[in-house]
Design a protein around this motif. Sequence first.
Motif, PDB file in Angstrom:
ATOM      1  N   GLU A  66      13.170   8.017  17.747  1.00 44.56           N
ATOM      2  CA  GLU A  66      14.012   6.806  17.700  1.00 44.56           C
ATOM      3  C   GLU A  66      13.526   5.780  16.684  1.00 44.56           C
ATOM      4  O   GLU A  66      14.298   4.957  16.214  1.00 44.56           O
ATOM      5  CB  GLU A  66      14.061   6.158  19.095  1.00 44.56           C
ATOM      6  N   VAL A  67      12.216   5.823  16.380  1.00 42.16           N
ATOM      7  CA  VAL A  67      11.722   4.861  15.381  1.00 42.16           C
ATOM      8  C   VAL A  67      11.407   5.549  14.047  1.00 42.16           C
ATOM      9  O   VAL A  67      10.660   5.026  13.222  1.00 42.16           O
ATOM     10  CB  VAL A  67      10.474   4.094  15.887  1.00 42.16           C
ATOM     11  N   GLY A  68      11.960   6.751  13.885  1.00 41.35           N
ATOM     12  CA  GLY A  68      11.852   7.415  12.587  1.00 41.35           C
ATOM     13  C   GLY A  68      10.591   8.231  12.390  1.00 41.35           C
ATOM     14  O   GLY A  68      10.286   8.643  11.267  1.00 41.35           O
ATOM     15  N   LEU A  69       9.851   8.480  13.469  1.00 38.04           N
ATOM     16  CA  LEU A  69       8.652   9.316  13.345  1.00 38.04           C
ATOM     17  C   LEU A  69       8.975  10.749  13.722  1.00 38.04           C
ATOM     18  O   LEU A  69       9.866  10.999  14.543  1.00 38.04           O
ATOM     19  CB  LEU A  69       7.540   8.782  14.266  1.00 38.04           C
ATOM     20  N   PRO A  70       8.227  11.726  13.174  1.00 40.64           N
ATOM     21  CA  PRO A  70       8.453  13.110  13.583  1.00 40.64           C
ATOM     22  C   PRO A  70       7.886  13.382  14.971  1.00 40.64           C
ATOM     23  O   PRO A  70       7.108  12.576  15.493  1.00 40.64           O
ATOM     24  CB  PRO A  70       7.676  13.919  12.526  1.00 40.64           C
ATOM     25  N   THR A  71       8.258  14.502  15.561  1.00 39.70           N
ATOM     26  CA  THR A  71       7.676  14.893  16.851  1.00 39.70           C
ATOM     27  C   THR A  71       6.172  15.110  16.662  1.00 39.70           C
ATOM     28  O   THR A  71       5.714  15.383  15.538  1.00 39.70           O
ATOM     29  CB  THR A  71       8.308  16.191  17.373  1.00 39.70           C
ATOM     30  N   VAL A  72       5.427  15.002  17.753  1.00 45.40           N
ATOM     31  CA  VAL A  72       3.977  15.178  17.660  1.00 45.40           C
ATOM     32  C   VAL A  72       3.636  16.581  17.133  1.00 45.40           C
ATOM     33  O   VAL A  72       2.756  16.748  16.283  1.00 45.40           O
ATOM     34  CB  VAL A  72       3.321  14.931  19.039  1.00 45.40           C
ATOM     35  N   CYS A  73       4.348  17.600  17.639  1.00 39.94           N
ATOM     36  CA  CYS A  73       4.042  18.972  17.194  1.00 39.94           C
ATOM     37  C   CYS A  73       4.305  19.132  15.696  1.00 39.94           C
ATOM     38  O   CYS A  73       3.565  19.832  14.999  1.00 39.94           O
ATOM     39  CB  CYS A  73       4.840  20.000  18.004  1.00 39.94           C
ATOM     40  N   SER A  74       5.333  18.459  15.180  1.00 37.60           N
ATOM     41  CA  SER A  74       5.632  18.562  13.746  1.00 37.60           C
ATOM     42  C   SER A  74       4.565  17.850  12.923  1.00 37.60           C
ATOM     43  O   SER A  74       4.087  18.370  11.918  1.00 37.60           O
ATOM     44  CB  SER A  74       6.985  17.923  13.411  1.00 37.60           C
ATOM     45  N   GLU A  75       4.204  16.658  13.385  1.00 35.73           N
ATOM     46  CA  GLU A  75       3.273  15.865  12.591  1.00 35.73           C
ATOM     47  C   GLU A  75       1.887  16.501  12.545  1.00 35.73           C
ATOM     48  O   GLU A  75       1.185  16.398  11.550  1.00 35.73           O
ATOM     49  CB  GLU A  75       3.168  14.441  13.151  1.00 35.73           C
TER      50      GLU A  75
ATOM     51  N   GLU B 234      26.765   5.378  10.636  1.00 30.19           N
ATOM     52  CA  GLU B 234      26.642   5.713   9.206  1.00 30.19           C
ATOM     53  C   GLU B 234      25.245   6.257   8.889  1.00 30.19           C
ATOM     54  O   GLU B 234      25.084   7.187   8.090  1.00 30.19           O
ATOM     55  CB  GLU B 234      26.915   4.435   8.389  1.00 30.19           C
ATOM     56  N   ALA B 235      24.219   5.704   9.558  1.00 31.90           N
ATOM     57  CA  ALA B 235      22.835   6.152   9.290  1.00 31.90           C
ATOM     58  C   ALA B 235      22.664   7.630   9.667  1.00 31.90           C
ATOM     59  O   ALA B 235      21.955   8.384   8.989  1.00 31.90           O
ATOM     60  CB  ALA B 235      21.852   5.294  10.069  1.00 31.90           C
ATOM     61  N   TRP B 236      23.324   8.047  10.745  1.00 30.00           N
ATOM     62  CA  TRP B 236      23.217   9.454  11.154  1.00 30.00           C
ATOM     63  C   TRP B 236      23.955  10.365  10.183  1.00 30.00           C
ATOM     64  O   TRP B 236      23.516  11.476   9.897  1.00 30.00           O
ATOM     65  CB  TRP B 236      23.768   9.642  12.571  1.00 30.00           C
ATOM     66  N   LEU B 237      25.098   9.873   9.699  1.00 32.26           N
ATOM     67  CA  LEU B 237      25.846  10.662   8.700  1.00 32.26           C
ATOM     68  C   LEU B 237      24.990  10.889   7.466  1.00 32.26           C
ATOM     69  O   LEU B 237      24.907  11.998   6.922  1.00 32.26           O
ATOM     70  CB  LEU B 237      27.111   9.897   8.303  1.00 32.26           C
ATOM     71  N   GLU B 238      24.322   9.817   7.047  1.00 32.62           N
ATOM     72  CA  GLU B 238      23.468   9.907   5.867  1.00 32.62           C
ATOM     73  C   GLU B 238      22.291  10.857   6.137  1.00 32.62           C
ATOM     74  O   GLU B 238      21.918  11.673   5.287  1.00 32.62           O
ATOM     75  CB  GLU B 238      22.973   8.498   5.495  1.00 32.62           C
ATOM     76  N   ALA B 239      21.727  10.757   7.351  1.00 31.20           N
ATOM     77  CA  ALA B 239      20.611  11.649   7.714  1.00 31.20           C
ATOM     78  C   ALA B 239      21.074  13.107   7.696  1.00 31.20           C
ATOM     79  O   ALA B 239      20.344  14.000   7.250  1.00 31.20           O
ATOM     80  CB  ALA B 239      20.081  11.270   9.093  1.00 31.20           C
ATOM     81  N   ALA B 240      22.280  13.352   8.174  1.00 27.56           N
ATOM     82  CA  ALA B 240      22.806  14.720   8.180  1.00 27.56           C
ATOM     83  C   ALA B 240      23.002  15.232   6.753  1.00 27.56           C
ATOM     84  O   ALA B 240      22.750  16.406   6.459  1.00 27.56           O
ATOM     85  CB  ALA B 240      24.127  14.780   8.945  1.00 27.56           C
ATOM     86  N   ARG B 241      23.428  14.339   5.849  1.00 32.42           N
ATOM     87  CA  ARG B 241      23.629  14.751   4.443  1.00 32.42           C
ATOM     88  C   ARG B 241      22.304  15.112   3.790  1.00 32.42           C
ATOM     89  O   ARG B 241      22.205  16.030   2.995  1.00 32.42           O
ATOM     90  CB  ARG B 241      24.290  13.623   3.652  1.00 32.42           C
TER      91      ARG B 241
END
Length: 436
Positions: free
Chosen positions: A247-256, A314-321
Amino acid sequence: MKVMAQVAMVMNLDKCIGCHTCSVTCKQTWTNRPGVEYVWFNNVETRPGQGYPRRYEDQRRWRGGWELDAKGRLRPKAGGRLRRMLGIFANPLMPSIQDYYEPWTYDYETLTTAPLSEHSPVAAPRSLITGEPTSVRWGANWDDSLGGDPSPDPVLAEVSEQVRLSFEQAFMFFLPRICEHCLNPSCVASCPSGALYKRSEDGIVLVDQDRCRGWRMCVTGCPYKKVYFNHKTGKAEKCTFCFPRVEVGLPTVCSETCVGRLRYLGVLLYDADRVAAAAAAPREQDLYRAQLSLFLDPSDAQVAAAARESGIPEAWLEAARRSPIRDLIVRWRLALPLHPEYRTMPMVWYIPPLSPVVDAVAGSGHDGEDGGNLFGAIEALRIPVSYLAGLFTAGDPEPVRLALRRLAALRSHMRAVNLGEEPDPSIAADCGLSAA
Ligand code: SF4
Ligand code: SF4
Protein backbone atom coordinates in the motif's frame (compact mmCIF):
# COMPACT_ATOMS: atom_id res chain seq x y z
CA MET A 1 -17.04 -5.47 -19.05
CA LYS A 2 -16.12 -5.19 -15.37
CA VAL A 3 -12.40 -4.35 -15.19
CA MET A 4 -10.56 -5.30 -12.00
CA ALA A 5 -6.95 -4.78 -10.95
CA GLN A 6 -4.83 -7.55 -9.48
CA VAL A 7 -1.38 -7.46 -7.96
CA ALA A 8 0.56 -10.48 -9.11
CA MET A 9 3.97 -12.08 -8.88
CA VAL A 10 6.19 -13.83 -11.42
CA MET A 11 9.09 -15.98 -10.22
CA ASN A 12 11.99 -16.95 -12.48
CA LEU A 13 12.82 -20.47 -11.33
CA ASP A 14 16.22 -20.66 -13.02
CA LYS A 15 17.44 -18.09 -10.51
CA CYS A 16 16.23 -19.78 -7.31
CA ILE A 17 19.09 -21.32 -5.34
CA GLY A 18 16.91 -22.71 -2.57
CA CYS A 19 18.48 -20.59 0.16
CA HIS A 20 15.12 -20.16 1.97
CA THR A 21 15.92 -16.53 2.80
CA CYS A 22 12.44 -15.59 1.58
CA SER A 23 10.84 -18.16 3.92
CA VAL A 24 12.82 -17.01 6.93
CA THR A 25 12.24 -13.28 6.43
CA CYS A 26 8.54 -13.93 5.81
CA LYS A 27 8.36 -16.01 8.99
CA GLN A 28 10.14 -13.36 11.02
CA THR A 29 7.66 -10.78 9.76
CA TRP A 30 4.37 -12.66 9.82
CA THR A 31 4.40 -16.00 11.67
CA ASN A 32 6.94 -15.60 14.44
CA ARG A 33 4.19 -16.02 17.04
CA PRO A 34 2.69 -18.75 19.25
CA GLY A 35 0.10 -20.91 17.47
CA VAL A 36 1.69 -20.60 14.04
CA GLU A 37 5.10 -22.13 14.67
CA TYR A 38 4.46 -24.73 11.96
CA VAL A 39 3.29 -22.15 9.42
CA TRP A 40 5.31 -20.96 6.44
CA PHE A 41 3.30 -18.46 4.39
CA ASN A 42 6.28 -18.66 2.01
CA ASN A 43 7.95 -22.03 1.59
CA VAL A 44 10.47 -23.30 -0.94
CA GLU A 45 9.96 -26.84 -2.18
CA THR A 46 12.48 -29.13 -3.80
CA ARG A 47 11.17 -30.68 -7.00
CA PRO A 48 10.50 -33.53 -7.48
CA GLY A 49 9.26 -33.81 -3.93
CA GLN A 50 6.22 -34.06 -1.75
CA GLY A 51 5.84 -30.36 -0.98
CA TYR A 52 4.48 -28.67 2.11
CA PRO A 53 2.17 -29.85 3.54
CA ARG A 54 3.29 -33.17 2.17
CA ARG A 55 1.29 -34.52 -0.74
CA TYR A 56 -0.80 -31.34 -1.01
CA GLU A 57 -0.95 -31.89 -4.76
CA ASP A 58 -2.63 -35.28 -4.36
CA GLN A 59 -6.10 -33.89 -4.87
CA ARG A 60 -7.60 -37.38 -4.54
CA ARG A 61 -6.90 -36.95 -0.85
CA TRP A 62 -9.03 -33.82 -0.68
CA ARG A 63 -11.52 -34.53 -3.46
CA GLY A 64 -14.27 -35.55 -1.05
CA GLY A 65 -14.06 -32.06 0.37
CA TRP A 66 -15.10 -29.80 -2.46
CA GLU A 67 -16.65 -29.43 -5.87
CA LEU A 68 -17.28 -26.76 -8.50
CA ASP A 69 -20.49 -24.80 -8.09
CA ALA A 70 -22.56 -23.40 -10.96
CA LYS A 71 -20.39 -20.29 -11.12
CA GLY A 72 -17.23 -22.30 -11.47
CA ARG A 73 -16.19 -21.65 -7.88
CA LEU A 74 -15.02 -24.35 -5.54
CA ARG A 75 -17.21 -25.00 -2.54
CA PRO A 76 -17.28 -27.70 0.13
CA LYS A 77 -19.06 -30.71 -1.30
CA ALA A 78 -22.41 -32.12 -0.16
CA GLY A 79 -23.94 -31.80 3.26
CA GLY A 80 -24.85 -28.20 2.46
CA ARG A 81 -25.83 -26.02 5.36
CA LEU A 82 -25.65 -28.76 7.98
CA ARG A 83 -22.14 -29.67 6.97
CA ARG A 84 -21.06 -26.07 7.14
CA MET A 85 -22.72 -25.59 10.52
CA LEU A 86 -20.94 -28.64 11.86
CA GLY A 87 -17.69 -27.07 10.74
CA ILE A 88 -14.59 -28.84 11.90
CA PHE A 89 -16.46 -31.97 13.01
CA ALA A 90 -17.70 -32.54 9.47
CA ASN A 91 -14.48 -31.35 7.94
CA PRO A 92 -11.85 -34.01 8.38
CA LEU A 93 -10.21 -33.50 4.99
CA MET A 94 -7.34 -31.39 6.19
CA PRO A 95 -3.64 -32.00 6.52
CA SER A 96 -2.60 -33.16 9.97
CA ILE A 97 0.20 -31.50 11.95
CA GLN A 98 2.38 -34.42 10.85
CA ASP A 99 1.72 -33.47 7.20
CA TYR A 100 3.03 -29.96 7.89
CA TYR A 101 5.54 -31.05 10.55
CA GLU A 102 5.64 -30.90 14.29
CA PRO A 103 7.65 -27.77 15.07
CA TRP A 104 10.57 -28.30 17.37
CA THR A 105 13.34 -26.45 19.07
CA TYR A 106 16.58 -27.47 20.74
CA ASP A 107 17.52 -27.36 24.38
CA TYR A 108 19.93 -24.49 23.96
CA GLU A 109 20.37 -24.26 27.73
CA THR A 110 22.08 -27.67 27.73
CA LEU A 111 24.18 -26.74 24.74
CA THR A 112 25.46 -23.49 26.16
CA THR A 113 25.80 -24.24 29.88
CA ALA A 114 26.97 -27.87 29.94
CA PRO A 115 30.13 -28.29 32.00
CA LEU A 116 33.33 -29.26 30.24
CA SER A 117 33.34 -33.02 29.73
CA GLU A 118 34.78 -35.75 27.56
CA HIS A 119 31.78 -35.76 25.19
CA SER A 120 29.95 -32.93 23.48
CA PRO A 121 26.58 -32.02 25.00
CA VAL A 122 23.59 -33.49 23.18
CA ALA A 123 20.39 -31.47 22.74
CA ALA A 124 17.53 -33.61 21.50
CA PRO A 125 14.86 -31.75 19.52
CA ARG A 126 11.90 -30.83 21.72
CA SER A 127 8.34 -30.44 20.41
CA LEU A 128 7.07 -26.86 20.59
CA ILE A 129 3.57 -28.28 20.98
CA THR A 130 4.02 -30.86 23.76
CA GLY A 131 7.37 -29.71 25.15
CA GLU A 132 8.52 -33.33 25.07
CA PRO A 133 11.56 -34.72 23.23
CA THR A 134 10.51 -35.65 19.71
CA SER A 135 11.91 -37.56 16.77
CA VAL A 136 11.96 -35.30 13.73
CA ARG A 137 10.53 -37.20 10.75
CA TRP A 138 9.31 -34.53 8.39
CA GLY A 139 9.70 -30.81 7.72
CA ALA A 140 8.75 -28.09 5.28
CA ASN A 141 11.89 -28.61 3.19
CA TRP A 142 12.51 -32.29 3.93
CA ASP A 143 12.89 -33.12 0.23
CA ASP A 144 16.09 -31.08 0.15
CA SER A 145 17.82 -34.37 0.89
CA LEU A 146 16.51 -35.75 -2.46
CA GLY A 147 15.96 -39.43 -1.84
CA GLY A 148 16.29 -39.52 1.95
CA ASP A 149 13.16 -41.03 3.39
CA PRO A 150 11.29 -43.23 0.94
CA SER A 151 7.96 -41.62 0.19
CA PRO A 152 4.82 -43.38 1.46
CA ASP A 153 3.17 -42.43 -1.83
CA PRO A 154 3.78 -45.16 -4.44
CA VAL A 155 4.11 -42.69 -7.32
CA LEU A 156 6.58 -40.49 -5.47
CA ALA A 157 8.42 -43.51 -4.13
CA GLU A 158 8.90 -44.63 -7.73
CA VAL A 159 10.29 -41.20 -8.65
CA SER A 160 12.63 -41.40 -5.69
CA GLU A 161 13.72 -44.88 -6.76
CA GLN A 162 14.33 -43.69 -10.31
CA VAL A 163 16.48 -40.89 -8.94
CA ARG A 164 18.58 -43.43 -7.11
CA LEU A 165 18.79 -45.77 -10.09
CA SER A 166 19.62 -43.24 -12.75
CA PHE A 167 21.63 -40.54 -11.08
CA GLU A 168 22.90 -39.17 -14.37
CA GLN A 169 19.38 -38.32 -15.40
CA ALA A 170 18.38 -36.98 -12.01
CA PHE A 171 17.03 -33.47 -11.93
CA MET A 172 15.94 -31.06 -9.29
CA PHE A 173 14.94 -27.46 -8.95
CA PHE A 174 13.33 -25.22 -6.36
CA LEU A 175 9.75 -24.04 -6.33
CA PRO A 176 9.04 -21.13 -3.95
CA ARG A 177 5.35 -20.91 -3.03
CA ILE A 178 3.06 -18.34 -1.43
CA CYS A 179 -0.73 -17.97 -1.55
CA GLU A 180 -1.79 -17.53 -5.17
CA HIS A 181 -4.25 -14.68 -4.46
CA CYS A 182 -6.46 -16.42 -6.98
CA LEU A 183 -8.95 -14.66 -9.25
CA ASN A 184 -11.46 -17.38 -8.33
CA PRO A 185 -10.42 -18.14 -4.75
CA SER A 186 -11.89 -21.35 -3.40
CA CYS A 187 -10.92 -20.35 0.15
CA VAL A 188 -13.30 -17.38 -0.13
CA ALA A 189 -16.06 -19.52 -1.63
CA SER A 190 -15.57 -22.16 1.08
CA CYS A 191 -15.84 -19.91 4.14
CA PRO A 192 -19.25 -20.20 5.84
CA SER A 193 -18.58 -17.06 7.93
CA GLY A 194 -17.65 -14.76 5.06
CA ALA A 195 -14.35 -14.11 6.81
CA LEU A 196 -12.17 -14.63 3.75
CA TYR A 197 -12.45 -11.92 1.16
CA LYS A 198 -10.74 -10.69 -2.00
CA ARG A 199 -9.98 -6.97 -1.87
CA SER A 200 -11.63 -5.16 -4.74
CA GLU A 201 -8.83 -2.61 -5.14
CA ASP A 202 -5.91 -5.00 -5.68
CA GLY A 203 -7.21 -8.59 -5.51
CA ILE A 204 -5.28 -9.50 -2.35
CA VAL A 205 -7.06 -12.30 -0.46
CA LEU A 206 -7.26 -11.77 3.31
CA VAL A 207 -8.88 -13.24 6.44
CA ASP A 208 -11.06 -10.95 8.57
CA GLN A 209 -9.92 -12.10 12.02
CA ASP A 210 -13.08 -10.75 13.69
CA ARG A 211 -15.38 -12.78 11.45
CA CYS A 212 -13.38 -16.02 11.37
CA ARG A 213 -15.04 -18.75 13.46
CA GLY A 214 -12.35 -21.36 12.95
CA TRP A 215 -14.42 -23.75 10.76
CA ARG A 216 -11.31 -24.39 8.64
CA MET A 217 -13.33 -24.95 5.46
CA CYS A 218 -10.80 -22.64 3.80
CA VAL A 219 -8.02 -25.07 4.68
CA THR A 220 -9.96 -27.86 3.00
CA GLY A 221 -11.08 -25.68 0.10
CA CYS A 222 -7.67 -24.31 -0.90
CA PRO A 223 -6.09 -26.81 -3.29
CA TYR A 224 -2.67 -25.21 -2.73
CA LYS A 225 -3.06 -25.63 1.05
CA LYS A 226 -2.07 -22.05 1.68
CA VAL A 227 -4.50 -21.23 4.49
CA TYR A 228 -3.31 -22.21 7.97
CA PHE A 229 -4.95 -22.56 11.35
CA ASN A 230 -3.58 -20.69 14.36
CA HIS A 231 -3.91 -23.11 17.23
CA LYS A 232 -3.69 -20.34 19.83
CA THR A 233 -6.24 -17.91 18.44
CA GLY A 234 -8.49 -20.49 16.76
CA LYS A 235 -8.52 -18.41 13.56
CA ALA A 236 -7.34 -18.95 10.01
CA GLU A 237 -4.29 -17.07 8.75
CA LYS A 238 -2.64 -16.75 5.36
CA CYS A 239 -0.18 -14.82 3.22
CA THR A 240 -1.25 -11.18 3.04
CA PHE A 241 0.87 -10.29 0.01
CA CYS A 242 2.47 -7.90 2.54
CA PHE A 243 -0.42 -5.48 1.93
CA PRO A 244 0.77 -2.86 4.46
CA ARG A 245 4.01 -2.63 2.45
CA VAL A 246 2.38 -2.81 -0.99
CA GLU A 247 0.00 0.00 0.00
CA VAL A 248 2.92 2.37 0.51
CA GLY A 249 4.77 1.27 -2.61
CA LEU A 250 7.17 -1.23 -1.06
CA PRO A 251 7.70 -4.76 -2.39
CA THR A 252 6.68 -7.84 -0.41
CA VAL A 253 9.23 -8.99 2.15
CA CYS A 254 9.96 -12.19 0.18
CA SER A 255 10.61 -10.13 -2.98
CA GLU A 256 12.81 -7.59 -1.30
CA THR A 257 14.96 -10.17 0.49
CA CYS A 258 15.25 -12.71 -2.35
CA VAL A 259 18.96 -13.17 -2.99
CA GLY A 260 18.28 -14.34 -6.55
CA ARG A 261 16.18 -11.22 -7.30
CA LEU A 262 13.81 -13.59 -9.06
CA ARG A 263 10.45 -12.22 -7.93
CA TYR A 264 8.76 -9.65 -10.15
CA LEU A 265 5.75 -7.74 -8.85
CA GLY A 266 3.19 -5.91 -10.89
CA VAL A 267 -0.43 -5.07 -11.62
CA LEU A 268 -2.65 -6.78 -14.16
CA LEU A 269 -6.08 -5.76 -15.38
CA TYR A 270 -8.63 -8.49 -16.04
CA ASP A 271 -12.23 -8.90 -17.09
CA ALA A 272 -14.04 -9.96 -13.92
CA ASP A 273 -17.25 -10.77 -15.79
CA ARG A 274 -15.56 -13.69 -17.55
CA VAL A 275 -13.71 -15.31 -14.61
CA ALA A 276 -16.41 -17.84 -13.72
CA ALA A 277 -16.80 -19.02 -17.32
CA ALA A 278 -13.04 -19.31 -17.77
CA ALA A 279 -12.70 -21.32 -14.53
CA ALA A 280 -15.37 -23.72 -15.76
CA ALA A 281 -13.61 -24.58 -19.06
CA PRO A 282 -14.51 -28.23 -19.69
CA ARG A 283 -10.97 -29.40 -20.53
CA GLU A 284 -8.26 -28.98 -17.90
CA GLN A 285 -5.67 -28.40 -20.62
CA ASP A 286 -7.60 -25.31 -21.76
CA LEU A 287 -7.44 -23.59 -18.38
CA TYR A 288 -4.05 -21.92 -18.89
CA ARG A 289 -5.25 -20.27 -22.12
CA ALA A 290 -8.65 -19.50 -20.58
CA GLN A 291 -6.90 -17.59 -17.81
CA LEU A 292 -4.63 -15.79 -20.28
CA SER A 293 -7.69 -14.61 -22.19
CA LEU A 294 -8.94 -12.73 -19.12
CA PHE A 295 -6.04 -10.27 -19.04
CA LEU A 296 -6.61 -6.88 -20.65
CA ASP A 297 -4.23 -4.52 -22.38
CA PRO A 298 -4.10 -1.31 -20.27
CA SER A 299 -2.72 0.62 -23.26
CA ASP A 300 -5.92 -0.07 -25.19
CA ALA A 301 -8.15 3.03 -25.12
CA GLN A 302 -11.35 0.99 -24.75
CA VAL A 303 -9.90 -0.99 -21.86
CA ALA A 304 -8.69 2.20 -20.17
CA ALA A 305 -12.16 3.74 -20.53
CA ALA A 306 -13.81 0.60 -19.12
CA ALA A 307 -11.29 0.56 -16.28
CA ARG A 308 -12.10 4.15 -15.36
CA GLU A 309 -15.79 3.31 -15.49
CA SER A 310 -15.13 0.36 -13.17
CA GLY A 311 -13.48 2.69 -10.67
CA ILE A 312 -9.83 1.79 -11.27
CA PRO A 313 -7.73 4.81 -10.17
CA GLU A 314 -5.44 6.44 -12.72
CA ALA A 315 -2.36 5.44 -10.67
CA TRP A 316 -3.30 1.76 -10.98
CA LEU A 317 -3.84 2.10 -14.72
CA GLU A 318 -0.40 3.61 -15.03
CA ALA A 319 1.08 0.84 -12.84
CA ALA A 320 -0.55 -1.77 -15.07
CA ARG A 321 0.94 -0.11 -18.18
CA ARG A 322 4.43 -0.09 -16.69
CA SER A 323 4.19 -3.56 -15.16
CA PRO A 324 6.76 -6.16 -16.30
CA ILE A 325 4.30 -8.86 -15.29
CA ARG A 326 2.06 -8.41 -18.30
CA ASP A 327 4.93 -8.79 -20.73
CA LEU A 328 6.23 -11.92 -19.01
CA ILE A 329 2.81 -13.56 -18.82
CA VAL A 330 0.84 -12.31 -21.80
CA ARG A 331 3.24 -10.85 -24.38
CA TRP A 332 6.18 -13.25 -24.19
CA ARG A 333 4.32 -16.24 -22.68
CA LEU A 334 7.39 -16.94 -20.56
CA ALA A 335 5.55 -17.28 -17.26
CA LEU A 336 3.04 -20.03 -16.52
CA PRO A 337 0.53 -20.58 -13.68
CA LEU A 338 0.95 -23.30 -11.05
CA HIS A 339 -1.61 -26.08 -11.44
CA PRO A 340 -4.24 -24.23 -13.47
CA GLU A 341 -6.30 -27.43 -13.34
CA TYR A 342 -7.28 -26.49 -9.77
CA ARG A 343 -9.54 -23.90 -11.47
CA THR A 344 -8.90 -21.13 -8.95
CA MET A 345 -7.07 -18.93 -11.50
CA PRO A 346 -3.81 -18.55 -9.54
CA MET A 347 -1.94 -15.24 -9.75
CA VAL A 348 1.61 -16.27 -8.87
CA TRP A 349 3.24 -17.30 -12.15
CA TYR A 350 6.49 -19.10 -12.87
CA ILE A 351 9.10 -18.89 -15.59
CA PRO A 352 10.04 -22.59 -15.93
CA PRO A 353 13.68 -23.55 -15.38
CA LEU A 354 15.78 -23.89 -18.52
CA SER A 355 18.00 -26.64 -17.23
CA PRO A 356 21.27 -27.62 -18.98
CA VAL A 357 20.94 -29.65 -22.15
CA VAL A 358 22.30 -33.19 -21.85
CA ASP A 359 25.19 -32.91 -24.26
CA ALA A 360 25.19 -36.46 -25.58
CA VAL A 361 21.59 -36.13 -26.67
CA ALA A 362 21.88 -32.62 -28.04
CA GLY A 363 24.96 -33.61 -30.00
CA SER A 364 26.23 -30.05 -30.15
CA GLY A 365 29.77 -30.80 -29.10
CA HIS A 366 29.52 -28.01 -26.55
CA ASP A 367 26.89 -27.49 -23.93
CA GLY A 368 24.05 -27.67 -26.37
CA GLU A 369 23.08 -24.05 -25.89
CA ASP A 370 24.23 -22.69 -29.20
CA GLY A 371 21.41 -21.51 -31.37
CA GLY A 372 19.86 -24.10 -33.60
CA ASN A 373 21.13 -27.06 -31.64
CA LEU A 374 19.16 -26.05 -28.63
CA PHE A 375 15.92 -25.43 -30.44
CA GLY A 376 15.88 -29.00 -31.65
CA ALA A 377 16.91 -30.25 -28.25
CA ILE A 378 14.24 -28.98 -25.90
CA GLU A 379 13.22 -32.58 -25.28
CA ALA A 380 16.83 -33.30 -24.26
CA LEU A 381 16.70 -30.82 -21.39
CA ARG A 382 17.56 -32.37 -18.07
CA ILE A 383 14.18 -31.49 -16.57
CA PRO A 384 11.57 -33.31 -18.68
CA VAL A 385 9.07 -31.06 -20.44
CA SER A 386 6.34 -33.46 -19.34
CA TYR A 387 7.23 -32.87 -15.67
CA LEU A 388 7.03 -29.10 -16.11
CA ALA A 389 3.78 -29.43 -18.06
CA GLY A 390 2.33 -31.42 -15.16
CA LEU A 391 3.11 -28.50 -12.87
CA PHE A 392 2.22 -25.53 -15.02
CA THR A 393 -0.15 -26.36 -17.87
CA ALA A 394 -2.26 -29.36 -16.78
CA GLY A 395 -0.10 -31.60 -18.96
CA ASP A 396 -0.09 -29.56 -22.18
CA PRO A 397 3.58 -29.52 -23.32
CA GLU A 398 3.26 -26.80 -26.00
CA PRO A 399 3.22 -23.69 -23.75
CA VAL A 400 6.19 -25.12 -21.82
CA ARG A 401 8.14 -25.75 -25.06
CA LEU A 402 7.41 -22.22 -26.24
CA ALA A 403 8.62 -20.67 -22.97
CA LEU A 404 11.79 -22.80 -22.95
CA ARG A 405 12.58 -22.03 -26.59
CA ARG A 406 12.26 -18.33 -25.93
CA LEU A 407 14.44 -18.56 -22.84
CA ALA A 408 17.00 -20.45 -24.91
CA ALA A 409 16.88 -17.78 -27.59
CA LEU A 410 17.39 -15.08 -25.01
CA ARG A 411 20.35 -16.91 -23.49
CA SER A 412 21.93 -17.46 -26.89
CA HIS A 413 21.34 -13.84 -27.91
CA MET A 414 22.79 -12.45 -24.67
CA ARG A 415 25.80 -14.74 -24.88
CA ALA A 416 26.60 -13.37 -28.34
CA VAL A 417 26.10 -9.81 -27.11
CA ASN A 418 28.34 -10.35 -24.07
CA LEU A 419 31.06 -11.95 -26.22
CA GLY A 420 30.94 -9.01 -28.58
CA GLU A 421 29.63 -11.19 -31.43
CA GLU A 422 26.94 -10.24 -33.89
CA PRO A 423 23.63 -11.70 -32.58
CA ASP A 424 21.96 -14.03 -35.06
CA PRO A 425 18.62 -12.43 -36.04
CA SER A 426 17.28 -15.85 -37.08
CA ILE A 427 17.38 -16.98 -33.44
CA ALA A 428 14.87 -14.37 -32.41
CA ALA A 429 12.79 -15.06 -35.50
CA ASP A 430 12.88 -18.84 -34.99
CA CYS A 431 11.49 -18.42 -31.53
CA GLY A 432 8.82 -15.95 -32.49
CA LEU A 433 10.33 -13.23 -30.31
CA SER A 434 10.08 -10.68 -33.06
CA ALA A 435 6.50 -11.62 -33.85
CA ALA A 436 5.21 -11.57 -30.27
FE1 SF4 B 1 -7.27 -18.85 -1.41
FE2 SF4 B 1 -5.63 -20.93 -1.68
FE3 SF4 B 1 -6.06 -19.30 -3.78
FE4 SF4 B 1 -4.64 -18.42 -1.69
S1 SF4 B 1 -4.07 -20.12 -3.08
S2 SF4 B 1 -6.33 -17.31 -2.75
S3 SF4 B 1 -5.63 -19.45 0.02
S4 SF4 B 1 -7.58 -20.63 -2.80
FE1 SF4 C 1 14.86 -18.84 -3.96
FE2 SF4 C 1 15.01 -16.19 -3.59
FE3 SF4 C 1 13.76 -17.71 -1.80
FE4 SF4 C 1 16.45 -17.87 -2.00
S1 SF4 C 1 15.26 -16.05 -1.36
S2 SF4 C 1 14.98 -19.59 -1.86
S3 SF4 C 1 16.71 -17.56 -4.23
S4 SF4 C 1 13.10 -17.40 -3.94
